[in-house]
Scaffold this active site. Structure first.
Site, PDB file in Angstrom:
ATOM      1  N   HIS A   1     -13.591  -0.424  -7.635  1.00 21.65           N
ATOM      2  CA  HIS A   1     -13.338  -0.908  -6.276  1.00 21.65           C
ATOM      3  C   HIS A   1     -14.635  -1.423  -5.639  1.00 21.65           C
ATOM      4  O   HIS A   1     -15.547  -0.659  -5.364  1.00 21.65           O
ATOM      5  CB  HIS A   1     -12.729   0.199  -5.407  1.00 21.65           C
ATOM      6  CG  HIS A   1     -12.382  -0.263  -4.023  1.00 21.65           C
ATOM      7  ND1 HIS A   1     -11.087  -0.518  -3.608  1.00 21.65           N
ATOM      8  CD2 HIS A   1     -13.152  -0.542  -2.950  1.00 21.65           C
ATOM      9  CE1 HIS A   1     -11.092  -0.933  -2.348  1.00 21.65           C
ATOM     10  NE2 HIS A   1     -12.342  -0.947  -1.920  1.00 21.65           N
TER      11      HIS A   1
ATOM     12  N   GLN B   1       0.833  -1.194   0.000  1.00 23.67           N
ATOM     13  CA  GLN B   1       0.000   0.000   0.000  1.00 23.67           C
ATOM     14  C   GLN B   1       0.877   1.258   0.000  1.00 23.67           C
ATOM     15  O   GLN B   1       0.585   2.242  -0.670  1.00 23.67           O
ATOM     16  CB  GLN B   1      -0.925  -0.022   1.223  1.00 23.67           C
ATOM     17  CG  GLN B   1      -2.015   1.041   1.225  1.00 23.67           C
ATOM     18  CD  GLN B   1      -3.020   0.853   0.085  1.00 23.67           C
ATOM     19  OE1 GLN B   1      -3.250  -0.260  -0.377  1.00 23.67           O
ATOM     20  NE2 GLN B   1      -3.599   1.945  -0.359  1.00 23.67           N
TER      21      GLN B   1
ATOM     22  N   HIS C   1      -8.062  -2.863   1.014  1.00 26.62           N
ATOM     23  CA  HIS C   1      -7.270  -3.929   0.390  1.00 26.62           C
ATOM     24  C   HIS C   1      -6.447  -4.661   1.443  1.00 26.62           C
ATOM     25  O   HIS C   1      -6.136  -5.833   1.286  1.00 26.62           O
ATOM     26  CB  HIS C   1      -6.361  -3.355  -0.690  1.00 26.62           C
ATOM     27  CG  HIS C   1      -7.102  -2.958  -1.924  1.00 26.62           C
ATOM     28  ND1 HIS C   1      -7.493  -3.871  -2.874  1.00 26.62           N
ATOM     29  CD2 HIS C   1      -7.552  -1.756  -2.344  1.00 26.62           C
ATOM     30  CE1 HIS C   1      -8.142  -3.231  -3.853  1.00 26.62           C
ATOM     31  NE2 HIS C   1      -8.186  -1.946  -3.545  1.00 26.62           N
TER      32      HIS C   1
ATOM     33  N   ALA D   1      -5.328   5.037  -0.647  1.00 26.60           N
ATOM     34  CA  ALA D   1      -5.504   5.141   0.801  1.00 26.60           C
ATOM     35  C   ALA D   1      -4.146   5.088   1.511  1.00 26.60           C
ATOM     36  O   ALA D   1      -3.242   4.371   1.084  1.00 26.60           O
ATOM     37  CB  ALA D   1      -6.393   4.011   1.289  1.00 26.60           C
TER      38      ALA D   1
ATOM     39  N   ASP E   1     -10.268  -4.618  -6.551  1.00 27.11           N
ATOM     40  CA  ASP E   1     -10.376  -3.798  -7.752  1.00 27.11           C
ATOM     41  C   ASP E   1     -10.650  -4.739  -8.904  1.00 27.11           C
ATOM     42  O   ASP E   1      -9.864  -5.647  -9.178  1.00 27.11           O
ATOM     43  CB  ASP E   1      -9.074  -3.032  -8.005  1.00 27.11           C
ATOM     44  CG  ASP E   1      -8.839  -1.958  -6.956  1.00 27.11           C
ATOM     45  OD1 ASP E   1      -9.798  -1.605  -6.240  1.00 27.11           O
ATOM     46  OD2 ASP E   1      -7.694  -1.478  -6.850  1.00 27.11           O
TER      47      ASP E   1
ATOM     48  N   GLU F   1     -14.437   5.407  -7.669  1.00 30.75           N
ATOM     49  CA  GLU F   1     -13.651   4.302  -8.237  1.00 30.75           C
ATOM     50  C   GLU F   1     -14.625   3.207  -8.659  1.00 30.75           C
ATOM     51  O   GLU F   1     -15.028   2.393  -7.846  1.00 30.75           O
ATOM     52  CB  GLU F   1     -12.675   3.740  -7.182  1.00 30.75           C
ATOM     53  CG  GLU F   1     -11.564   4.692  -6.801  1.00 30.75           C
ATOM     54  CD  GLU F   1     -10.488   4.035  -5.935  1.00 30.75           C
ATOM     55  OE1 GLU F   1     -10.714   2.904  -5.448  1.00 30.75           O
ATOM     56  OE2 GLU F   1      -9.433   4.650  -5.758  1.00 30.75           O
TER      57      GLU F   1
HETATM   58 ZN   LIG Z   1      -9.296  -0.531  -4.596  1.00 28.39          ZN
END
Ligand SMILES: [Zn+2]
Length: 267
Positions: free
Chosen positions: A233, A143, A180, A173, A187, A230
């Site tokens: 997502h 991430q 995630h 994020a 995604d 998004e």
């Molecule tokens: Zn995502």
């Protein structure tokens, strides 16, 4: 005669002993009940299923209030993990543990959502839509790499570091605040061969909820979610919550908020 007497005295002792034992048992029972009354539970085992961890009582309450009639084994216990809220204001618990199932393309997801995800993909393919998981579970390190990449990209466009960071946070994020990392966010994109992105997003928008997945960051909720729209997502919240979220036209934050001090307080 003598043996008769001794037998008699033994039989006299028995009821006295029994009486004491009954008194002792009654004493413990009363104590136990009083203790539980003091803890605010009349029946101490209520709501405790087979799960070893503490029960999310609030969920049980909402189940009966919602009255959707959908009973799944485990009740409240089953739902608690599905509704965990992680966003920029609610970082994930540091000791969060994930059991993963690896997908054929090397991505992984929380094992508990795998069957629903697979079913969703199978059904989509049977209708001529070919989705693929572009990104599933991520470690905190992954991430952070994504965040650094995004900041770097904005800097390359001429943004200052601060500006680039601010912009990047709208899309990526901060580590510790990504779904995630829970393994519950995926995604989903088109496979790029049989389907185009928009076809897949449209199909997911129409059907995702049937499998317990919600479009997590919709266009009209960016202020509430803290993340830009998004369309790829998707977040697993369970079929019941997904249907309700869709029916009410809310995002996860609002759904948990509306359910007040029940689910909203749970992390
Ligand atoms: Zn995502």
């Amino acid at each position: 005669m003598r043996s008769g007497r001794s037998r008699q005295s033994k039989w006299m002792l028995f009821p006295r002993l029994l009486g004491r034992m009954i008194l002792l048992v009654l004493f413990f029972c009363c104590g136990f009940l009083l203790y539980n009354l003091a803890q605010g539970q009349f029946w101490p085992f209520e709501g405790q299923g087979v799960m070893p961890y503490s029960v999310d009582k609030a969920k049980d309450g909402r189940d009966s209030a919602g009255g959707s009639g959908e009973e799944k084994e485990g009740g409240g216990d089953e739902e608690a993990w599905q509704l965990i809220l992680v966003n920029k204001w609610n970082p994930m618990p540091e000791d969060y543990q994930v059991e993963l199932t690896e997908l054929s393309n090397g991505q992984s997801v929380d094992s508990r959502i795998y069957p629903s995800l697979q079913k969703m993909f199978d059904d989509a393919r049977s209708q001529g839509i070919y989705p693929t998981v572009a990104s599933g579970y991520r470690t905190a390190r992954k991430q952070k790499e994504l965040m650094d990449e995004k900041i770097g990209a904005y800097e390359a466009e001429g943004c200052t570091r601060a500006e680039a960071t601010r912009k990047a946070k709208k899309w990526v994020a901060v580590p510790g605040t990504s779904e995630h990392q829970l393994g519950l966010g995926v995604d989903i994109n088109a496979d790029g061969v049989h389907s185009k992105g928009k076809e897949v997003y449209d199909w997911l928008e129409r059907n995702g909820y049937r499998y317990g997945f919600i479009h997590r960051y919709p266009e009209d909720k960016t202020e509430v979610t803290g993340i830009s729209n998004e369309p790829w997502h998707y977040r697993y919240v369970g079929e019941k919550a997904a249907k309700e979220i869709r029916r009410r036209g809310v995002c996860l934050e609002e759904y948990l908020e509306e359910d007040g001090d029940s689910a909203g307080e749970k992390k």
